[in-house]
Design a protein around this motif. Structure first.
Motif, PDB file in Angstrom:
ATOM      1  N   GLY A   1      44.490   6.023 -26.368  1.00  0.00           N
ATOM      2  CA  GLY A   1      43.126   6.069 -25.856  1.00  0.00           C
ATOM      3  C   GLY A   1      42.523   4.698 -25.615  1.00  0.00           C
ATOM      4  N   ASP A   2      41.203   4.625 -25.742  1.00  0.00           N
ATOM      5  CA  ASP A   2      40.465   3.376 -25.544  1.00  0.00           C
ATOM      6  C   ASP A   2      39.919   2.856 -26.864  1.00  0.00           C
ATOM      7  N   ALA A   3      40.521   3.219 -27.957  1.00  0.00           N
ATOM      8  CA  ALA A   3      40.043   2.808 -29.272  1.00  0.00           C
ATOM      9  C   ALA A   3      40.176   1.296 -29.437  1.00  0.00           C
ATOM     10  N   PRO A   4      39.275   0.684 -30.213  1.00  0.00           N
ATOM     11  CA  PRO A   4      39.409  -0.748 -30.496  1.00  0.00           C
ATOM     12  C   PRO A   4      40.745  -1.038 -31.173  1.00  0.00           C
ATOM     13  N   PHE A   5      41.257  -2.230 -30.960  1.00  0.00           N
ATOM     14  CA  PHE A   5      42.522  -2.628 -31.585  1.00  0.00           C
ATOM     15  C   PHE A   5      42.366  -2.679 -33.096  1.00  0.00           C
ATOM     16  N   HIS A   6      43.260  -1.994 -33.794  1.00  0.00           N
ATOM     17  CA  HIS A   6      43.277  -1.997 -35.256  1.00  0.00           C
ATOM     18  C   HIS A   6      44.679  -2.426 -35.676  1.00  0.00           C
ATOM     19  N   PRO A   7      44.849  -3.609 -36.248  1.00  0.00           N
ATOM     20  CA  PRO A   7      46.191  -4.141 -36.493  1.00  0.00           C
ATOM     21  C   PRO A   7      47.135  -3.192 -37.212  1.00  0.00           C
ATOM     22  N   SER A   8      46.720  -2.625 -38.337  1.00  0.00           N
ATOM     23  CA  SER A   8      47.653  -1.797 -39.089  1.00  0.00           C
ATOM     24  C   SER A   8      47.857  -0.430 -38.435  1.00  0.00           C
ATOM     25  N   LEU A   9      46.783   0.205 -37.953  1.00  0.00           N
ATOM     26  CA  LEU A   9      46.923   1.532 -37.355  1.00  0.00           C
ATOM     27  C   LEU A   9      47.700   1.471 -36.040  1.00  0.00           C
ATOM     28  N   ASP A  10      47.436   0.450 -35.227  1.00  0.00           N
ATOM     29  CA  ASP A  10      48.194   0.300 -33.987  1.00  0.00           C
ATOM     30  C   ASP A  10      49.662   0.017 -34.287  1.00  0.00           C
ATOM     31  N   SER A  11      49.913  -0.795 -35.331  1.00  0.00           N
ATOM     32  CA  SER A  11      51.288  -1.105 -35.721  1.00  0.00           C
ATOM     33  C   SER A  11      52.016   0.165 -36.145  1.00  0.00           C
ATOM     34  N   ARG A  12      51.363   0.997 -36.929  1.00  0.00           N
ATOM     35  CA  ARG A  12      51.985   2.247 -37.375  1.00  0.00           C
ATOM     36  C   ARG A  12      52.280   3.166 -36.201  1.00  0.00           C
ATOM     37  N   HIS A  13      51.327   3.299 -35.292  1.00  0.00           N
ATOM     38  CA  HIS A  13      51.510   4.180 -34.147  1.00  0.00           C
ATOM     39  C   HIS A  13      52.687   3.709 -33.290  1.00  0.00           C
ATOM     40  N   ALA A  14      52.760   2.418 -33.048  1.00  0.00           N
ATOM     41  CA  ALA A  14      53.836   1.887 -32.222  1.00  0.00           C
ATOM     42  C   ALA A  14      55.189   2.047 -32.909  1.00  0.00           C
TER      43      ALA A  14
ATOM     44  N   GLU B   1      63.996  -7.928 -33.484  1.00  0.00           N
ATOM     45  CA  GLU B   1      64.002  -8.636 -34.765  1.00  0.00           C
ATOM     46  C   GLU B   1      64.124  -7.664 -35.941  1.00  0.00           C
ATOM     47  N   GLN B   2      63.517  -6.500 -35.825  1.00  0.00           N
ATOM     48  CA  GLN B   2      63.684  -5.483 -36.873  1.00  0.00           C
ATOM     49  C   GLN B   2      65.143  -5.037 -36.964  1.00  0.00           C
ATOM     50  N   ALA B   3      65.795  -4.908 -35.809  1.00  0.00           N
ATOM     51  CA  ALA B   3      67.214  -4.537 -35.820  1.00  0.00           C
ATOM     52  C   ALA B   3      68.049  -5.604 -36.515  1.00  0.00           C
TER      53      ALA B   3
ATOM     54  N   ARG C   1      57.068  -1.067 -52.936  1.00  0.00           N
ATOM     55  CA  ARG C   1      56.835  -2.477 -52.667  1.00  0.00           C
ATOM     56  C   ARG C   1      57.036  -3.288 -53.938  1.00  0.00           C
ATOM     57  N   TYR C   2      57.035  -4.609 -53.798  1.00  0.00           N
ATOM     58  CA  TYR C   2      57.307  -5.518 -54.916  1.00  0.00           C
ATOM     59  C   TYR C   2      58.567  -5.097 -55.666  1.00  0.00           C
ATOM     60  N   GLY C   3      59.686  -5.322 -55.013  1.00  0.00           N
ATOM     61  CA  GLY C   3      60.980  -4.974 -55.589  1.00  0.00           C
ATOM     62  C   GLY C   3      61.588  -3.725 -55.005  1.00  0.00           C
ATOM     63  N   GLU C   4      60.802  -2.961 -54.260  1.00  0.00           N
ATOM     64  CA  GLU C   4      61.289  -1.762 -53.579  1.00  0.00           C
ATOM     65  C   GLU C   4      60.894  -1.870 -52.107  1.00  0.00           C
ATOM     66  N   GLY C   5      61.303  -0.915 -51.312  1.00  0.00           N
ATOM     67  CA  GLY C   5      60.907  -0.923 -49.912  1.00  0.00           C
ATOM     68  C   GLY C   5      62.088  -0.918 -48.963  1.00  0.00           C
TER      69      GLY C   5
ATOM     70  N   VAL D   1      56.737  -8.622 -36.877  1.00  0.00           N
ATOM     71  CA  VAL D   1      57.963  -7.881 -37.187  1.00  0.00           C
ATOM     72  C   VAL D   1      57.785  -6.964 -38.388  1.00  0.00           C
ATOM     73  N   TYR D   2      56.968  -7.370 -39.341  1.00  0.00           N
ATOM     74  CA  TYR D   2      56.727  -6.561 -40.547  1.00  0.00           C
ATOM     75  C   TYR D   2      55.738  -5.432 -40.228  1.00  0.00           C
ATOM     76  N   ALA D   3      56.153  -4.509 -39.422  1.00  0.00           N
ATOM     77  CA  ALA D   3      55.269  -3.442 -38.960  1.00  0.00           C
ATOM     78  C   ALA D   3      54.938  -2.450 -40.073  1.00  0.00           C
ATOM     79  N   TYR D   4      53.821  -1.769 -39.885  1.00  0.00           N
ATOM     80  CA  TYR D   4      53.418  -0.678 -40.785  1.00  0.00           C
ATOM     81  C   TYR D   4      54.465   0.434 -40.679  1.00  0.00           C
ATOM     82  N   GLY D   5      55.032   0.807 -41.813  1.00  0.00           N
ATOM     83  CA  GLY D   5      56.098   1.799 -41.829  1.00  0.00           C
ATOM     84  C   GLY D   5      57.471   1.166 -41.895  1.00  0.00           C
ATOM     85  N   PHE D   6      57.536  -0.128 -41.564  1.00  0.00           N
ATOM     86  CA  PHE D   6      58.793  -0.866 -41.658  1.00  0.00           C
ATOM     87  C   PHE D   6      58.806  -1.724 -42.915  1.00  0.00           C
ATOM     88  N   ALA D   7      57.848  -2.618 -43.062  1.00  0.00           N
ATOM     89  CA  ALA D   7      57.812  -3.513 -44.222  1.00  0.00           C
ATOM     90  C   ALA D   7      56.652  -3.223 -45.162  1.00  0.00           C
TER      91      ALA D   7
END
Length: 258
Positions: A58-71, A84-86, A136-140, A116-122
């Motif tokens: 949509g036309d939602a404002p850019f949200h770094p974490s939410l946009d990262s998760r969606h992508a 780079e993730q590969a 996180r912190y030792g897991e992930g 590269v450290y996308a939401y859902g990846f890192a």
């Protein structure tokens, strides 16, 4: 092992360039598979922004974490991020090599991490409850992989000593070691450091090759920094503060190392 070297220096003929070339050859001579992400040569885009998604909702404002998760979840990440993730998935060990600029990594390398450290990846993975607070912190996603910093700095070693004017080097690197590397699961090895870079002559460079060569030869066996795992009982959850009986009287960064 599969080794990814992420390199951040703008001048190929610099001391850093010579160290990179030596490290790659040493690793390959030992039978390792090596990939290099030379960020300046790649003209890596450092800024995290809306262009990192091929199609935003949509036309939602850019949200770094939410946009990262969606992508990430919908296969819409820009191609450079996906590549780079590969490489990170492929790698058994990751080396970040950079000069210490203004007490941290160069902006281009920080931008590599942010994109590269996308939401859902890192980050943003795992159960959040009263018993766990994410993987996180030792897991992930990157657990089971090793990571090491190769860092150069113009300052003297004494400048980064426990009572040195610049502060202890372990404290300066803690946000990278503990936050950028340990957070998504890496086993973090002690760094290899080169001080007073303007004074490196042929004899000193020969010593650097010998020292770094030994570190690279033991990349798969060197004991990691013993950071405390988040979900293993040392921390109150969800407060994420150390329990009173853990490292009593110790404050700051040191309290999070066993």
């Amino acid at each position: 092992m599969n080794v990814l070297l992420v390199y951040a220096h703008p001048e190929p003929t610099s001391l850093n360039g010579a160290i990179r070339d030596f490290a790659v050859q040493r690793l390959r001579d030992a039978g390792h598979n090596v990939q290099v992400s030379d960020l300046y040569a790649m003209q890596w885009k450092a800024q995290l922004d809306a262009a990192d998604s091929k199609a935003r909702p949509g036309d939602a404002p850019f949200h770094p974490s939410l946009d990262s998760r969606h992508a990430f979840e919908n296969g819409l990440q820009s191609d450079d991020i996906a590549r780079e993730q590969a490489k990170l998935r492929w790698a058994d060990a990751v080396i970040l090599q950079f000069p210490l600029w203004w007490f941290s990594m160069p902006a281009i390398l920080k931008g590599w991490v942010e994109r590269v450290y996308a939401y859902g990846f890192a980050y943003g993975v795992g159960e959040h409850s009263d018993e766990r607070w994410g993987d996180r912190y030792g897991e992930g996603m990157l657990a089971g992989k090793r990571a090491m910093l190769v860092v150069t700095t113009g300052g003297w070693e004494s400048h980064y000593s426990p009572r040195g004017i610049n502060g202890p080097i372990d404290d300066i690197l803690f946000p990278i070691h503990h936050g950028i590397l340990y957070y998504p699961g890496f086993d973090v090895l002690p760094p290899y450091l080169v001080y007073r870079t303007s004074r490196v002559d042929d004899a000193r460079f020969a010593a650097i090759r010998e020292e770094l060569g030994e570190r690279l030869d033991t990349l798969g066996s060197t004991a990691p920094i013993p950071f405390r795992p988040q979900n293993a009982g040392d921390y109150h959850i969800p407060l994420l503060t150390l329990r009173d009986e853990v490292a009593p009287g110790t404050l700051g960064f040191a309290a999070h190392v066993e």
